[in-house]
Design a protein around this motif. Structure first.
Motif, PDB file in Angstrom:
ATOM      1  N   THR A 382       0.843  -1.202   0.000  1.00  0.00           N
ATOM      2  CA  THR A 382       0.000   0.000   0.000  1.00  0.00           C
ATOM      3  C   THR A 382       0.875   1.247   0.000  1.00  0.00           C
ATOM      4  O   THR A 382       0.578   2.222  -0.694  1.00  0.00           O
ATOM      5  CB  THR A 382      -0.929   0.037   1.223  1.00  0.00           C
ATOM      6  OG1 THR A 382      -0.139  -0.074   2.390  1.00  0.00           O
ATOM      7  CG2 THR A 382      -1.949  -1.057   1.186  1.00  0.00           C
ATOM      8  N   ARG A 406      -9.684   4.384  -2.677  1.00  0.00           N
ATOM      9  CA  ARG A 406     -10.527   3.686  -1.711  1.00  0.00           C
ATOM     10  C   ARG A 406      -9.992   2.311  -1.365  1.00  0.00           C
ATOM     11  O   ARG A 406      -9.870   1.960  -0.195  1.00  0.00           O
ATOM     12  CB  ARG A 406     -11.956   3.566  -2.272  1.00  0.00           C
ATOM     13  CG  ARG A 406     -12.621   4.905  -2.432  1.00  0.00           C
ATOM     14  CD  ARG A 406     -14.075   4.877  -2.019  1.00  0.00           C
ATOM     15  NE  ARG A 406     -14.606   6.237  -2.063  1.00  0.00           N
ATOM     16  CZ  ARG A 406     -15.034   6.818  -3.182  1.00  0.00           C
ATOM     17  NH1 ARG A 406     -15.034   6.151  -4.319  1.00  0.00           N
ATOM     18  NH2 ARG A 406     -15.485   8.049  -3.167  1.00  0.00           N
ATOM     19  N   PHE A 407      -9.671   1.522  -2.421  1.00  0.00           N
ATOM     20  CA  PHE A 407      -9.208   0.161  -2.137  1.00  0.00           C
ATOM     21  C   PHE A 407      -7.916   0.192  -1.316  1.00  0.00           C
ATOM     22  O   PHE A 407      -7.761  -0.543  -0.349  1.00  0.00           O
ATOM     23  CB  PHE A 407      -8.969  -0.600  -3.441  1.00  0.00           C
ATOM     24  CG  PHE A 407     -10.221  -1.097  -4.069  1.00  0.00           C
ATOM     25  CD1 PHE A 407     -10.945  -2.119  -3.477  1.00  0.00           C
ATOM     26  CD2 PHE A 407     -10.691  -0.544  -5.250  1.00  0.00           C
ATOM     27  CE1 PHE A 407     -12.111  -2.582  -4.050  1.00  0.00           C
ATOM     28  CE2 PHE A 407     -11.849  -1.005  -5.830  1.00  0.00           C
ATOM     29  CZ  PHE A 407     -12.567  -2.022  -5.232  1.00  0.00           C
ATOM     30  N   THR A 408      -7.011   1.072  -1.717  1.00  0.00           N
ATOM     31  CA  THR A 408      -5.742   1.150  -1.000  1.00  0.00           C
ATOM     32  C   THR A 408      -5.985   1.490   0.461  1.00  0.00           C
ATOM     33  O   THR A 408      -5.344   0.929   1.356  1.00  0.00           O
ATOM     34  CB  THR A 408      -4.850   2.218  -1.650  1.00  0.00           C
ATOM     35  OG1 THR A 408      -4.840   1.989  -3.045  1.00  0.00           O
ATOM     36  CG2 THR A 408      -3.448   2.157  -1.131  1.00  0.00           C
ATOM     37  N   ASP A 479      -6.992   5.742  -7.755  1.00  0.00           N
ATOM     38  CA  ASP A 479      -6.600   4.545  -7.016  1.00  0.00           C
ATOM     39  C   ASP A 479      -5.496   3.824  -7.800  1.00  0.00           C
ATOM     40  O   ASP A 479      -5.246   4.113  -8.960  1.00  0.00           O
ATOM     41  CB  ASP A 479      -7.816   3.632  -6.824  1.00  0.00           C
ATOM     42  CG  ASP A 479      -7.675   2.812  -5.556  1.00  0.00           C
ATOM     43  OD1 ASP A 479      -6.541   2.699  -5.071  1.00  0.00           O
ATOM     44  OD2 ASP A 479      -8.684   2.313  -5.050  1.00  0.00           O
ATOM     45  N   LEU A 485      -3.565  -3.616  -7.486  1.00  0.00           N
ATOM     46  CA  LEU A 485      -4.675  -4.001  -6.614  1.00  0.00           C
ATOM     47  C   LEU A 485      -4.798  -5.516  -6.527  1.00  0.00           C
ATOM     48  O   LEU A 485      -5.077  -6.063  -5.456  1.00  0.00           O
ATOM     49  CB  LEU A 485      -5.986  -3.394  -7.135  1.00  0.00           C
ATOM     50  CG  LEU A 485      -6.121  -1.887  -6.942  1.00  0.00           C
ATOM     51  CD1 LEU A 485      -7.417  -1.403  -7.526  1.00  0.00           C
ATOM     52  CD2 LEU A 485      -6.034  -1.524  -5.473  1.00  0.00           C
ATOM     53  N   THR A 489      -4.748  -7.703  -3.249  1.00  0.00           N
ATOM     54  CA  THR A 489      -5.921  -8.511  -2.915  1.00  0.00           C
ATOM     55  C   THR A 489      -5.522  -9.925  -2.519  1.00  0.00           C
ATOM     56  O   THR A 489      -6.133 -10.515  -1.632  1.00  0.00           O
ATOM     57  CB  THR A 489      -6.880  -8.554  -4.107  1.00  0.00           C
ATOM     58  OG1 THR A 489      -7.042  -7.233  -4.597  1.00  0.00           O
ATOM     59  CG2 THR A 489      -8.219  -9.116  -3.701  1.00  0.00           C
TER      60      THR A 489
END
Lengths: 526, 152, 116, 84
Positions: A382, A406-408, A479, A485, A489
């Motif tokens: 991240t 957001r995902f990070t 992002d 990602l 994940t």
């Protein structure tokens, strides 16, 4: 699941040579197409991970008897296989191989986007696969000289990767420093190996320990060798006071590499535990004696652990650079593993204490190894994503990233909760095991461990608050790209599985490792 | 790239270079019989490369060629290991099997022939290629760095 | 007695190398110190395999099959460690040259931008 | 009374230590690199005395020739004196 017999038989060596083959196909293929190396690297590392899975199945089915693969041996060739190079795989080795497999797969996918704009990608993927070769080789070999060779392979490859961003002088400084320390430690390791060979005439670790046992325990020379080995491997693992180069190297390495660096450093812990238990803690069932009374060694490891925990976290609190902060937390977390397994080493020769809390402490320490590789790998990824978008690692220059990345943000939060040991996460399960058992060993140390955990939480709350919360920046960054990602994940998925089923994980993954370390003293089961 | 050196150095380099290279090749090919082998021979041959780089400048060698030689060497080495996979990795299944390098040897003190050793000579050749390529690349890279002295 | 002299020399080489690494501030000199330490370790390993009046471990040249040979394993180990040594030396020197191009100095007291 | 072979060994070992000390003392890095090469060459002689011809060839090729060459390239690329 049906796996062809060929893969079943040759899984130990295939784990090591698949990435090696990939590493040297990469530059050849890189001449044809500049995008091909990434696919080759991912393919071979995935293949290696699949072989690790096959191997793990085999090892767990016959735990705690290790799987032995003898290189170059015809069946019935009549030459004692002990004098050949052997791969000896037991529960702990396969656990470390699983860690390396998961983290290297995540890191290679993450790197697809991360280093897209750099030249020399074929070299990057070659070195990445060589790092995996070094780590796999170190944890699978049963021969102490091969351990040295793979130790150097992984150090050299990691140094090349730390210096990969050639536009910065700092990366060369970090690489020089890390290489210098690892070369000097390599020389000491060579001396220790020479001492073993001079005394016993063999290099196979199991045979060394049996020879030491029949010679009536560790001699003075063996104790000197032990001192060298503890220094060398704690330097590789990056524990205080041998931590001089680790923060620089962790923070200067490109994003995906910092993650793989954590996993590769932990092979130092593996080697430390392997020598402490398999060679010096060897138990002779006939005489009931150990090679060495490991009480002092255990205390030394515990003290190294406590120092690493405390100094690591206090240094982390004052950092402004997000990756440097995480690097100091990595040192601090290494302390927990040393503490947990160190308690196990200290009470090794006391069966009552061992069954009361020693085994649990070892479980906690070893469980923490895999947890730390996962969540610290995720946190480094991240941080790399933030760096990829902002081109800065300074915490004072970031704010409000949560609005768009957001995902990070979610991934960072999961990693931060796990590292601080918050209750539902996997970090909590392993830390709880450590607290409970260390409290019975020495209450003060357990209190220090809890305090460090609180400070870790404070430090990550600070990072989360200053980087991800706050007003929306004027040019809000997008992002992270998809491949990054995906890499994150993978790690998040494994962390969630580990958080939901800690009991199952301990039973299936960790207990074989503990049994392997305590074999044959505790052959029956944990 | 590095400038060539004086005529004396170039002449001596021209005389010594083939001798050193041939000695390196001898060490590689006789590795299974006499002292020497892939690494030693490769290192000696690479010092011939170093001599040429010092005497004539680095332009005679191409980086791409050396890196191909290196990759080829390693793939040949792994291939030689994989031949034995029917028994185990690195198993010497070619020894005593006839064909190239497959002549039978009797155990003990013998007049060893060149065509013995099975996969061992193959591995020596592979390691030799690998070492010439790798060390040659190191020399080229450092000699290039040495003669561009600007400081950013 | 005399075959123990190489051990003394190997320890001396490591001590000299370590002294250079600790005391000197020039990075090229430090790499020389590392090279000396590696030489010391190599000498230690070879001396370890030596047997008095032994012959070199070459099978078909040994005139008398019963004669003692020196240990071949340590020699193989030494070869490996020489390979690793040249790789690390070259890498360290490459880092030094690149650092000089960025910082304009090879003095470790002045080439320090990464601090605690 | 020491034999000739022992005498040679003593001289070679003394030469190794002496050239290592030269590496420490020389302020001129090119001289230090040459001293390092001499140390490697004497070391390869010592390996030959200790009945390790393979290692002697490797050390002569690598230690004395290649390492000296790359040291001199690196010194040419940086600075020649140790202290400024």
């Amino acid at each position: 699941m049906m796996v062809p017999e060929f893969f079943q038989d040759h899984a130990p060596i295939l784990v090591v040579i698949l990435p090696l083959l990939g590493a040297f196909l990469t530059p050849l293929i890189g001449k044809a197409s500049s995008r091909a190396p990434r696919y080759v690297a991912a393919l071979f590392l995935l293949g290696s991970l699949a072989m690790v899975a096959v191997l793990a199945d085999k090892v767990w089915s016959q735990s705690p008897i290790p799987v032995v693969y003898t290189l170059g041996a015809h069946s019935g060739s009549g030459i004692n296989p002990v004098f050949r190079i052997q791969l000896v795989v037991d529960g702990l080795g396969v656990l470390m191989a699983i860690i390396m497999g998961i983290v290297s797969t995540a890191a290679v996918l993450y790197s697809w986007s991360f280093i897209d704009k750099y030249s020399g990608q074929d070299k990057y993927y070659t070195l990445l696969q060589l790092t995996a070769v070094g780590a796999y080789g170190m944890v699978l070999t049963g021969d102490i000289f091969n351990l040295f060779v793979f130790f150097e392979i992984s150090s050299i490859a990691l140094c090349g990767l730390v210096a990969f961003r050639t536009e910065r002088g700092e990366s060369f400084e970090a690489a020089f420093k890390y290489m210098l320390y690892s070369t000097i430690s390599g020389v000491f390791l060579l001396f220790a190996i020479g001492i073993f060979y001079g005394e016993y005439g063999v290099l196979n670790m199991g045979v060394i320990s049996e020879a030491m046992s029949s010679a009536g325990g560790a001699s003075v020379l063996d104790k000197i060798a032990l001192g060298l080995l503890v220094t060398v491997f704690s330097l590789k693992a990056g524990s205080v006071p041998m931590h001089m180069a680790t923060p620089d190297a962790y923070s200067e390495a490109p994003g995906g590499i910092s993650a793989i660096f954590v996993a590769a450093s932990q092979t130092g812990l593996y080697a430390l535990f392997r020598t402490s238990f398999t060679i010096y803690g060897h138990y002779n069932p006939n005489t009931g004696a150990f090679n060495l009374d490991t009480y002092t060694l255990g205390w030394i490891v515990v003290i190294l652990g406590v120092l690493s925990m405390f100094i690591g976290v206090t240094m982390a609190l004052v950092q402004k650079d997000i990756k440097r902060l995480m690097a100091y937390h990595a040192i601090s977390q290494t302390g927990y593993m040393l503490l947990g397994v160190g308690v196990g080493i200290a009470v090794l020769s006391d069966p009552a204490k061992m069954t009361a809390f020693g085994v649990d402490a070892m479980r906690g320490g070893i469980f923490h190894i895999i947890n730390h590789a996962l969540y610290k790998g995720l946190l480094f990824l991240t941080a790399g994503a933030v760096f990829y978008r902002l081109q800065t690692r300074n915490l004072n220059e970031m704010h409000g990233l949560g609005h768009t990345m957001r995902f990070t943000t979610v991934f960072f939060m999961i990693g931060a909760l796990a590292i601080a040991g918050m209750p539902p996460m996997n970090g909590f399960s392993s830390k709880l095991l450590i607290y409970e058992s260390v409290y019975q060993f020495n209450p003060i140390i357990a209190v220090i461990a809890m305090l460090v955990s609180v400070l870790t939480l404070a430090s990550f709350v600070k990072v989360f608050y200053s980087a991800f919360l706050g007003p929306k920046p004027e040019n809000p960054p997008e992002d992270a790209p998809t491949s990054m990602l995906i890499g994150m994940t993978i790690l998040v998925a494994v962390i969630i599985v580990f958080s939901l089923f800690p009991g199952l994980v301990v039973e299936r993954l960790i207990d074989p490792a503990v049994r392997a370390l305590l074999f044959p003293w505790l052959a029956g089961g944990v | 790239m590095m400038r060539p050196m004086s005529k004396i150095v170039r002449s001596m380099g021209g005389v010594l270079y083939p001798l050193i290279a041939v000695f390196g090749g001898y060490l590689i090919l006789h590795g299974h019989l006499t002292p020497g082998g892939g690494f030693q021979g490769g290192a000696v041959a690479a010092s011939a490369v170093a001599l040429v780089v010092v005497a004539y400048g680095g332009t005679l060698y191409k980086k791409g060629v050396l890196s191909t030689v290196e990759s080829f060497g390693l793939l040949l080495f792994l291939g030689a290991g994989l031949i034995g996979m029917s028994a185990a990795f690195f198993a010497n299944t070619l020894a005593n099997a006839g064909g190239l390098f497959g002549d039978a040897v009797s155990f003990g003190v013998t007049d060893a022939g060149l065509n013995t050793g099975g996969t061992v000579p193959l591995m020596n050749i592979a390691v030799g290629c690998e070492v010439i390529g790798g060390l040659g690349l190191i020399i080229l890279a450092l000699s290039k760095a040495a003669f561009t002295r600007e400081v950013d | 007695m005399l075959w123990q002299l190489p051990f003394v020399v190997s320890v001396a080489l490591v001590a000299i190398g370590l002294y250079i690494c600790i005391v000197k501030t020039n990075m090229v000199k430090i790499v020389m110190g590392v090279a000396l330490m590696e030489s010391g370790a190599n000498l230690f390993l070879v001396a370890l395999g030596y047997r008095e009046n032994g012959t070199a471990p070459i099978f078909y040249q040994n005139p008398n099959p019963g004669a003692e040979m020196v240990m071949p394993t340590t020699q193989a180990l030494t070869l490996t460690s020489i390979v690793i040594g040249v790789a690390t030396t070259a890498l360290l020197l490459a880092f030094t040259v690149m650092l000089y191009k960025r910082y304009g100095t090879v003095d470790t007291r002045r080439a320090r931008r990464l601090r605690e | 009374m020491i034999s000739l072979a022992d005498g040679v060994q003593i001289v070679v070992l003394a030469g190794i230590v002496l050239s290592a000390l030269f590496v420490v003392r020389m302020r001129d890095l090119i001289s230090a690199a040459v001293a390092l090469g001499a140390c490697s060459l004497l070391l390869s002689l010592e390996f030959y005395i200790l009945q390790a011809p393979d290692v002697a060839i490797a050390e002569a090729g690598v230690g004395a020739a290649l390492t000296t060459a790359i040291f001199i390239f690196a010194i040419k690329g940086t600075q020649r004196r140790e202290d400024y």
